[in-house]
Design an enzyme around this catalytic site. Sequence first.
Site, PDB file in Angstrom:
ATOM      1  N   LYS A 187       0.847  -1.204   0.000  1.00  0.00           N
ATOM      2  CA  LYS A 187       0.000   0.000   0.000  1.00  0.00           C
ATOM      3  C   LYS A 187       0.875   1.243   0.000  1.00  0.00           C
ATOM      4  O   LYS A 187       1.502   1.584   1.001  1.00  0.00           O
ATOM      5  CB  LYS A 187      -0.932   0.046   1.220  1.00  0.00           C
ATOM      6  CG  LYS A 187      -2.036   1.092   0.986  1.00  0.00           C
ATOM      7  CD  LYS A 187      -2.648   1.653   2.237  1.00  0.00           C
ATOM      8  CE  LYS A 187      -1.839   2.748   2.867  1.00  0.00           C
ATOM      9  NZ  LYS A 187      -1.743   3.990   2.076  1.00  0.00           N
ATOM     10  N   CYS A 296      13.419  10.458   7.604  1.00  0.00           N
ATOM     11  CA  CYS A 296      13.243   9.989   8.992  1.00  0.00           C
ATOM     12  C   CYS A 296      14.527  10.122   9.798  1.00  0.00           C
ATOM     13  O   CYS A 296      14.482  10.267  11.010  1.00  0.00           O
ATOM     14  CB  CYS A 296      12.730   8.563   9.008  1.00  0.00           C
ATOM     15  SG  CYS A 296      13.662   7.485   7.915  1.00  0.00           S
ATOM     16  N   GLU A 393       9.343  15.200  16.061  1.00  0.00           N
ATOM     17  CA  GLU A 393       9.768  15.084  14.674  1.00  0.00           C
ATOM     18  C   GLU A 393       8.964  16.070  13.824  1.00  0.00           C
ATOM     19  O   GLU A 393       7.737  15.999  13.781  1.00  0.00           O
ATOM     20  CB  GLU A 393       9.559  13.663  14.160  1.00  0.00           C
ATOM     21  CG  GLU A 393      10.062  13.500  12.740  1.00  0.00           C
ATOM     22  CD  GLU A 393       9.992  12.069  12.251  1.00  0.00           C
ATOM     23  OE1 GLU A 393       8.951  11.428  12.438  1.00  0.00           O
ATOM     24  OE2 GLU A 393      10.991  11.613  11.660  1.00  0.00           O
TER      25      GLU A 393
HETATM   26  P1  ADP Z   1       2.588  10.852   7.771  1.00  0.00           P
HETATM   27  O1  ADP Z   1       1.838  11.172   9.033  1.00  0.00           O
HETATM   28  O2  ADP Z   1       3.911  11.453   7.735  1.00  0.00           O
HETATM   29  O3  ADP Z   1       1.783  10.986   6.510  1.00  0.00           O
HETATM   30  P2  ADP Z   1       2.016   8.144   8.244  1.00  0.00           P
HETATM   31  O4  ADP Z   1       2.752   7.331   9.221  1.00  0.00           O
HETATM   32  O5  ADP Z   1       0.651   8.637   8.584  1.00  0.00           O
HETATM   33  O6  ADP Z   1       2.945   9.323   7.856  1.00  0.00           O
HETATM   34  O7  ADP Z   1       1.887   7.402   6.844  1.00  0.00           O
HETATM   35  C1  ADP Z   1       2.728   6.386   6.389  1.00  0.00           C
HETATM   36  C2  ADP Z   1       1.895   5.310   5.731  1.00  0.00           C
HETATM   37  O8  ADP Z   1       1.026   4.751   6.707  1.00  0.00           O
HETATM   38  C3  ADP Z   1       0.983   5.789   4.600  1.00  0.00           C
HETATM   39  O9  ADP Z   1       0.953   4.796   3.585  1.00  0.00           O
HETATM   40  C4  ADP Z   1      -0.367   5.906   5.284  1.00  0.00           C
HETATM   41  O10 ADP Z   1      -1.458   5.763   4.401  1.00  0.00           O
HETATM   42  C5  ADP Z   1      -0.306   4.751   6.243  1.00  0.00           C
HETATM   43  N1  ADP Z   1      -1.216   4.846   7.395  1.00  0.00           N
HETATM   44  C6  ADP Z   1      -1.670   5.963   8.024  1.00  0.00           C
HETATM   45  N2  ADP Z   1      -2.508   5.647   9.024  1.00  0.00           N
HETATM   46  C7  ADP Z   1      -2.601   4.288   9.051  1.00  0.00           C
HETATM   47  C8  ADP Z   1      -3.309   3.338   9.857  1.00  0.00           C
HETATM   48  N3  ADP Z   1      -4.092   3.730  10.843  1.00  0.00           N
HETATM   49  N4  ADP Z   1      -3.140   2.028   9.589  1.00  0.00           N
HETATM   50  C9  ADP Z   1      -2.327   1.623   8.598  1.00  0.00           C
HETATM   51  N5  ADP Z   1      -1.643   2.452   7.794  1.00  0.00           N
HETATM   52  C10 ADP Z   1      -1.768   3.770   8.009  1.00  0.00           C
END
Ligand code: ADP
Length: 490
Positions: A187, A296, A393
């Site tokens: 994904k 990161c 961060e």
């Molecule tokens: P940022 O906050 O910097 O966008 P995230 O950690 O939210 O980084 O996003 C990294 C990845 O995790 C993306 O592919 C995002 O769609 C996914 N993501 C965000 N929230 C969830 C969740 N609750 N469960 C699984 N994947 C998630």
Amino acid sequence: MSASLVPDLPAVVTPGRLFIDGRFVESLSGKSFDSINPATEEVLTSVSEGDRADIDAAVAAARAAFETGPWPRMRPRDRGRLLLKLADLISANAEELARLETLDNGKPIAETLNVDIPQAAEVFAYYAGWADKIHGETIPATNDHFTYTLREPHGVCGQIIPWNFPLLMAAWKLAPALACGNTVVLKPAEQTPLTALRLAELVAEAGFPPGVVNVVPGYGPTAGAALAAHPGVDKIAFTGSTEVGRLIQKAAAGNLKSVSLELGGKSPNIVFADADIDAAVQGAIRGIFFNQGEVCCAGSRLFVEESAHDHFVEALAGFAGALKQGDPLDASTQVGAQVSDEQFEKILGYIESGVQAGATLLTGGARQGEKGYFIQPTVFTGVDKNAAIAREEIFGPVVSTFTFKGIDEAIAEGNDSNYGLAAAVWTRDIKKAHRVAQALRAGTVWVNTYNAFDTAVPFGGYKESGTGRELGVQALDLYTQTKSVWIALD
Ligand code: ADP
């Protein structure tokens, strides 16, 4: 922003669909979302939006490919050949992929051409070489048994990746998983799905069996959460924020799937007064402003030994202010746009909070231009070490500088963080370099350099920066499990 971009758009950007079981399909819900060019704030294209039902279909395809398809049964060397073919296809399409990545993410074309895309090809080539070298051991445990281990793939791997190095992160995840004989549902981040979808076309072109690689773009709380919780997924690998990493770990608990996490950081970059100061200034610039700070392991906490501090930060601010920021498709651009409106606002909020907390803004601190998510390279000094900009961060081009006296304080301050992804130390004293490198609680320590990477060298975090190591031989541990076989001899 760049009118020159428009005529080329149709050639590079096409609407995105889900890649499931070797075919491109619309999402079951029929919903889609827009992918935005962060440099212009304009819509690039629309992408089918996967959610739970599409994840179910992708996991079913990956399961069938694992249980009954040729992939895990194929000669490992032939799996390696396919991975190598994919590496070659990435290289052959490097310019197009670089443009697509730059349009979708906002990072400079010089970086996508020289870093993201060639490194992605290299990761596939590197793990292609491993495919036929993953094996167990014989163990002389008892005299009346012949005992050996097998290294076996987990099965179906879910992989969730972020938007800061979209194609490269796809490569870090896919290549070792596939080399080990797993099948995958990937994904990509909703902000940057386009290169992963182009990669899926190359996967099909290379001749991977259907269902071995599935790519489902969609949002985190829907598609991502469904993948992390899915009972049909044997292993989940995630790169992203520490906050979401915690959610992944919890979601994975349902079927106790194997979990690896590469999360956030607040990496200390420590400069002793005896260092080559000019080199350290350039290292500090690279450490925080590379990729607009959307890294990161960005060196966002910069510690400079007291006697060198004032001169150092003055030089740093001078170079930061002179970086060329603008059209990411211009080959001379050094700093592009932040990935999204949300990131842009979040970073400006942190800058504002730093000013409110009494820190001194040496350079930057504002948006650049009037269109696009551009933020000026920003240097703060006189930062309270408990301020949000010192501890959280930011994931943007913002560095906080501090002073310290002596090695013990450097180590204590460097380690004073919940994160432990990376760190750097600058000194001409080899004993000091080794002592600090050993004392810092971080998965990577750079000495007299910053952001050095190689596919063969493991990368990952201590503390709340994650678990598991990607790249190198270590990534093979993430994507295999060990079976012990006992043969009675008497
Ligand atoms: P940022 O906050 O910097 O966008 P995230 O950690 O939210 O980084 O996003 C990294 C990845 O995790 C993306 O592919 C995002 O769609 C996914 N993501 C965000 N929230 C969830 C969740 N609750 N469960 C699984 N994947 C998630």
